[in-house]
Design an enzyme around this catalytic site. Structure first.
Site, PDB file in Angstrom:
ATOM      1  N   GLY A 164      45.695  17.387  19.435  1.00 19.23           N
ATOM      2  CA  GLY A 164      44.647  18.289  19.971  1.00 19.23           C
ATOM      3  C   GLY A 164      43.631  17.031  20.538  1.00 19.23           C
ATOM      4  N   GLY A 206      40.230  14.978  20.842  1.00 13.50           N
ATOM      5  CA  GLY A 206      39.265  14.166  19.773  1.00 13.50           C
ATOM      6  C   GLY A 206      39.751  12.601  20.274  1.00 13.50           C
ATOM      7  N   ILE A 261      40.585  10.118  18.219  1.00  8.30           N
ATOM      8  CA  ILE A 261      41.697   9.713  17.356  1.00  8.30           C
ATOM      9  C   ILE A 261      43.080  10.133  18.184  1.00  8.30           C
ATOM     10  CG2 ILE A 261      42.959   9.694  15.192  1.00  8.30           C
ATOM     11  CD1 ILE A 261      40.480   9.762  13.702  1.00  8.30           C
ATOM     12  N   GLU A 314      49.032  23.531  20.210  1.00 10.36           N
ATOM     13  CA  GLU A 314      47.827  24.544  20.504  1.00 10.36           C
ATOM     14  C   GLU A 314      47.041  24.297  21.643  1.00 10.36           C
ATOM     15  OE1 GLU A 314      45.543  25.440  16.773  1.00 10.36           O
ATOM     16  OE2 GLU A 314      43.787  24.701  18.170  1.00 10.36           O
ATOM     17  N   GLY A 327      43.900  26.022  13.888  1.00 10.49           N
ATOM     18  CA  GLY A 327      45.502  25.888  13.977  1.00 10.49           C
ATOM     19  C   GLY A 327      45.806  24.976  12.962  1.00 10.49           C
ATOM     20  N   LYS A 362      28.462   7.922   8.940  1.00  5.59           N
ATOM     21  CA  LYS A 362      27.137   7.487   8.893  1.00  5.59           C
ATOM     22  C   LYS A 362      27.045   5.954   8.711  1.00  5.59           C
ATOM     23  CE  LYS A 362      24.802  11.845   7.455  1.00  5.59           C
ATOM     24  NZ  LYS A 362      23.982  12.472   6.510  1.00  5.59           N
TER      25      LYS A 362
END
Length: 431
Positions: free
Chosen positions: A215, A217, A219, A238, A336, A361
């Site tokens: 997907g 992102g 990473i 997906e 998904g 953080k």
């Protein structure tokens, strides 16, 4: 009557086309990049003339004026998955949320378990046979079109005409609006040393000839960047993004060794750059299908060596993943992830990989935790999770006992938190 005559008969201005909506209706919109801009702008402008209308959608990208707590009695949003535009309303409680696997949304609509009275969608210009292509998103929209009382198409020359189960005939349409607004684009995210380290671990787990689900992102893109030396990869995913496109252009993705839909890249929606959308246009090696096909674990799992790569926000010591909320505060949605984790577990030689940085953080909080934060939605269960990867290594959980899982996860946690995780695990009788 010819297809062109039928088209002209149904062509309307956006402010007239939205009058197909009745009070109490649910309007189904496709995934973000396929949002029909002119229809949604007109609906927003006239929202006070409607009552109890719902707009249901995965991942809205643009904040239209109807997303407004002051007018939510007129039109309100129902999220299949929260996006930037709908997340604040979900967190404040004036937007609603429908929990469901992405693979099952078309089924819920087809069976009437969730309503779909009207469909608004972006589409390519009509071809010579009278068909429009929903090339940016077939997702649950194709099921909604079959169920809806009225379908309104907003054509746009920037929408690619794509192959697959994503075509709608002019005879199925109640109204047609013409537009030419730019399609929303999403650039590549910033990749830092943490993402690069995780990407290296994951890339090493991917053999030549594997089929990828990957997907958007930092990473996933870090993984993609480290796959340029692989051979004959396939794609059954997906989301189609720029990362996969670059692998196809580099000759890394050939789909030659896929044993399910051999030779084809499959996805249910696209989100990326203008170059990606142009790349998709009438590309014979690419198909867009509804999510009850692309995301169904049975179908996707028929690909040997399916590698599913998905991100999460927290993993607890028994392996539960909280990927969609921080406590009870919603961030995204089910999507998904579980679909493809289960598909990879079914696949001969498959690997379901969950990725996350070890901390958040500025290293002040561990993302590997003794138990998920109270109220956190469990996105993928302990029984399904297989590999978990941080910048400190890989933990394989499937087939392992609770004690073995805790030990493996602590070993890939940030070193600053391992001692307190061990102390918590002892109190929980996991060590």
């Amino acid at each position: 009557m010819s297809f062109k005559e039928l088209y002209l008969k149904k062509r309307l201005a956006a402010e007239d086309a939205i009058r197909v909506v009745r009070n109490g209706d649910t309007i189904v919109l496709p995934t973000g990049p396929a949002e029909p801009v002119r229809l949604m702008t007109a609906l927003s402008e006239q929202r006070r003339s409607f009552f109890d209308v719902k707009v249901a959608q995965i991942l809205p990208l643009k904040k239209y004026d109807y997303v407004d707590p002051a007018t939510s009695e007129h039109i309100r949003h129902i999220a299949y998955f929260f996006g930037p535009a709908s997340r604040p309303g979900g967190q404040e409680g004036w937007n609603d949320y429908l929990p469901a696997y992405f693979s099952e949304l078309p089924v819920l609509i087809a069976r009437g378990l969730t309503p779909a009275d009207v469909v608004f969608t972006l589409a390519s210009p009509m071809d010579e046979h009278g068909y429009f292509s929903l090339g940016l998103a077939a997702d649950y929209t194709m099921a909604a079109i079959e169920r809806a009382r009225a379908v309104v198409i907003e054509t746009n020359p920037n929408v690619p005409f794509v192959h697959g189960d994503c075509h709608v005939h002019v005879s199925q349409v109640a109204a047609i609006v013409e537009g030419e607004d730019p399609i929303p684009e999403v650039g590549l995210p910033k990749i830092g040393p943490v993402q690069e380290a995780i990407g290296k671990y994951v890339a090493d787990m991917i053999p030549d000839g594997a089929t990828l689900q990957i997907g958007y992102g930092a990473i996933p893109d870090a993984v993609v960047m480290q796959l340029t030396n692989k051979r004959d990869l396939g794609v059954h995913t997906e989301m189609l993004g720029d990362g996969i496109m670059t692998l196809i252009e580099a000759g890394v993705v050939t789909n030659r060794r896929k044993n399910y839909h051999h030779g084809k890249t499959l996805a249910t929606f696209a989100l990326g750059s203008k170059k990606l959308y142009e790349f998709m246009h009438r590309n014979p090696g690419l198909e867009i299908h509804p999510s009850d096909f692309t995301n169904d674990p049975y179908f996707a799992g028929q690909n040997d060596n399916l590698i599913a790569i998905n991100a999460t926000m927290q993993v607890d010591l028994i392996g539960q993943c909280g990927s969609e909320s921080l406590g009870f505060t919603p961030i995204s949605g089910t999507g998904g992830q579980s679909d493809f984790v289960r598909a990879a577990n079914r696949s001969n030689g498959g690997k379901a990989i969950i990725v996350l940085p070890s901390t958040a953080k500025e290293d002040s909080i561990s993302r590997i935790v003794p138990t998920l934060s109270p109220g956190t939605h469990v996105s993928t269960s302990k029984n399904d999770v297989n590999y978990v990867v941080t910048e400190f290594g890989v933990a394989e959980l499937r087939g392992k006992t609770a004690k073995q899982r805790a030990e493996a996860l602590i070993n890939i946690a940030h070193p600053d938190f391992r001692h307190e995780l061990r102390e918590a695990a002892r109190k929980m009788r996991l060590l």
